[in-house]
Scaffold this motif. Structure first.
Motif, PDB file in Angstrom:
ATOM      1  N   LEU A  32       0.826  -1.209   0.000  1.00  0.00           N
ATOM      2  CA  LEU A  32       0.000   0.000   0.000  1.00  0.00           C
ATOM      3  C   LEU A  32       0.859   1.257   0.000  1.00  0.00           C
ATOM      4  O   LEU A  32       0.548   2.228  -0.687  1.00  0.00           O
ATOM      5  N   LEU A  33       1.950   1.229   0.755  1.00  0.00           N
ATOM      6  CA  LEU A  33       2.851   2.378   0.773  1.00  0.00           C
ATOM      7  C   LEU A  33       3.492   2.591  -0.598  1.00  0.00           C
ATOM      8  O   LEU A  33       3.578   3.717  -1.089  1.00  0.00           O
ATOM      9  N   PHE A  34       3.934   1.506  -1.227  1.00  0.00           N
ATOM     10  CA  PHE A  34       4.520   1.610  -2.566  1.00  0.00           C
ATOM     11  C   PHE A  34       3.504   2.159  -3.559  1.00  0.00           C
ATOM     12  O   PHE A  34       3.827   3.042  -4.359  1.00  0.00           O
ATOM     13  N   LEU A  35       2.279   1.646  -3.518  1.00  0.00           N
ATOM     14  CA  LEU A  35       1.237   2.108  -4.433  1.00  0.00           C
ATOM     15  C   LEU A  35       0.922   3.586  -4.202  1.00  0.00           C
ATOM     16  O   LEU A  35       0.761   4.351  -5.158  1.00  0.00           O
ATOM     17  N   PHE A  36       0.870   3.993  -2.949  1.00  0.00           N
ATOM     18  CA  PHE A  36       0.603   5.387  -2.598  1.00  0.00           C
ATOM     19  C   PHE A  36       1.690   6.307  -3.152  1.00  0.00           C
ATOM     20  O   PHE A  36       1.398   7.307  -3.827  1.00  0.00           O
ATOM     21  N   VAL A  37       2.944   5.980  -2.892  1.00  0.00           N
ATOM     22  CA  VAL A  37       4.059   6.801  -3.357  1.00  0.00           C
ATOM     23  C   VAL A  37       4.133   6.784  -4.887  1.00  0.00           C
ATOM     24  O   VAL A  37       4.363   7.813  -5.523  1.00  0.00           O
ATOM     25  N   TYR A  38       3.915   5.622  -5.497  1.00  0.00           N
ATOM     26  CA  TYR A  38       3.960   5.493  -6.954  1.00  0.00           C
ATOM     27  C   TYR A  38       2.916   6.395  -7.611  1.00  0.00           C
ATOM     28  O   TYR A  38       3.217   7.108  -8.577  1.00  0.00           O
ATOM     29  N   LEU A  39       1.691   6.387  -7.090  1.00  0.00           N
ATOM     30  CA  LEU A  39       0.633   7.202  -7.692  1.00  0.00           C
ATOM     31  C   LEU A  39       0.888   8.692  -7.496  1.00  0.00           C
ATOM     32  O   LEU A  39       0.611   9.499  -8.394  1.00  0.00           O
ATOM     33  N   ILE A  40       1.421   9.065  -6.342  1.00  0.00           N
ATOM     34  CA  ILE A  40       1.734  10.483  -6.122  1.00  0.00           C
ATOM     35  C   ILE A  40       2.825  10.938  -7.084  1.00  0.00           C
ATOM     36  O   ILE A  40       2.736  12.013  -7.681  1.00  0.00           O
ATOM     37  N   LEU A  41       3.856  10.120  -7.238  1.00  0.00           N
ATOM     38  CA  LEU A  41       4.924  10.488  -8.181  1.00  0.00           C
ATOM     39  C   LEU A  41       4.436  10.481  -9.622  1.00  0.00           C
ATOM     40  O   LEU A  41       4.828  11.333 -10.425  1.00  0.00           O
ATOM     41  N   LEU A  42       3.568   9.547  -9.964  1.00  0.00           N
ATOM     42  CA  LEU A  42       3.020   9.480 -11.313  1.00  0.00           C
ATOM     43  C   LEU A  42       2.216  10.729 -11.645  1.00  0.00           C
ATOM     44  O   LEU A  42       2.339  11.304 -12.730  1.00  0.00           O
ATOM     45  N   ILE A  43       1.417  11.188 -10.704  1.00  0.00           N
ATOM     46  CA  ILE A  43       0.593  12.369 -10.932  1.00  0.00           C
ATOM     47  C   ILE A  43       1.419  13.651 -10.827  1.00  0.00           C
ATOM     48  O   ILE A  43       1.276  14.568 -11.629  1.00  0.00           O
ATOM     49  N   GLY A  44       2.294  13.707  -9.841  1.00  0.00           N
ATOM     50  CA  GLY A  44       3.045  14.933  -9.596  1.00  0.00           C
ATOM     51  C   GLY A  44       4.149  15.206 -10.588  1.00  0.00           C
ATOM     52  O   GLY A  44       4.483  16.359 -10.853  1.00  0.00           O
ATOM     53  N   LEU A  45       4.744  14.175 -11.158  1.00  0.00           N
ATOM     54  CA  LEU A  45       5.876  14.359 -12.065  1.00  0.00           C
ATOM     55  C   LEU A  45       5.517  14.096 -13.520  1.00  0.00           C
ATOM     56  O   LEU A  45       6.386  13.759 -14.320  1.00  0.00           O
ATOM     57  N   ARG A  46       4.287  14.286 -13.864  1.00  0.00           N
ATOM     58  CA  ARG A  46       3.887  14.008 -15.241  1.00  0.00           C
ATOM     59  C   ARG A  46       4.495  15.019 -16.204  1.00  0.00           C
ATOM     60  O   ARG A  46       4.766  16.162 -15.852  1.00  0.00           O
ATOM     61  N   GLU A  48       3.203  15.824 -19.453  1.00  0.00           N
ATOM     62  CA  GLU A  48       2.205  16.624 -20.160  1.00  0.00           C
ATOM     63  C   GLU A  48       1.033  16.929 -19.244  1.00  0.00           C
ATOM     64  O   GLU A  48       0.707  16.166 -18.345  1.00  0.00           O
ATOM     65  N   VAL A  49       0.396  18.035 -19.497  1.00  0.00           N
ATOM     66  CA  VAL A  49      -0.767  18.440 -18.727  1.00  0.00           C
ATOM     67  C   VAL A  49      -1.985  18.261 -19.608  1.00  0.00           C
ATOM     68  O   VAL A  49      -1.985  18.654 -20.775  1.00  0.00           O
ATOM     69  N   GLY A  50      -3.032  17.680 -19.044  1.00  0.00           N
ATOM     70  CA  GLY A  50      -4.254  17.450 -19.805  1.00  0.00           C
ATOM     71  C   GLY A  50      -5.088  18.704 -19.966  1.00  0.00           C
ATOM     72  O   GLY A  50      -4.825  19.750 -19.368  1.00  0.00           O
TER      73      GLY A  50
END
Length: 101
Positions: A32-46, A48-50
């Protein structure tokens, strides 16, 4: 595309292992911690912006701080969104504050 498939697969596998089969071990918290950090980094370091984010950025520029906010039913957005924008605008006029909310 693979970057978005990884959390989806991990979520499905974790729900099968920990919810359906009820096997609780120490890896549940780490997963759960890995998934949490992964999703935050995925969203925060994208890269392109939609289109939605660009629309929100344009709308955020003309929002007023919370101290000057007045309820209006003629706005195209919901009052909760407008209050959240006004709260962010009270802290800083930059969009990144609203992005953290």
């Amino acid at each position: 595309m693979l970057l978005y498939i990884i959390p989806f697969v991990l979520t499905i596998l974790s729900s099968i292992k920990y919810d359906i089969n009820r096997k609780n071990d120490i890896w549940e918290k780490y997963g759960l911690l890995f998934l949490f950090v992964y999703l935050i980094l995925l969203i925060g370091l994208r890269y392109e912006v939609g289109g939605d984010t660009i629309n929100y950025m344009g709308d955020y520029d003309w929002r007023v701080p919370l101290s000057q906010y007045k309820l209006s039913f003629n706005d195209k957005f919901q009052p909760g969104y407008i209050i959240l924008c006004s709260l962010g605008k009270s802290i800083s006029p930059d969009f990144y504050v609203f992005f953290f909310f």
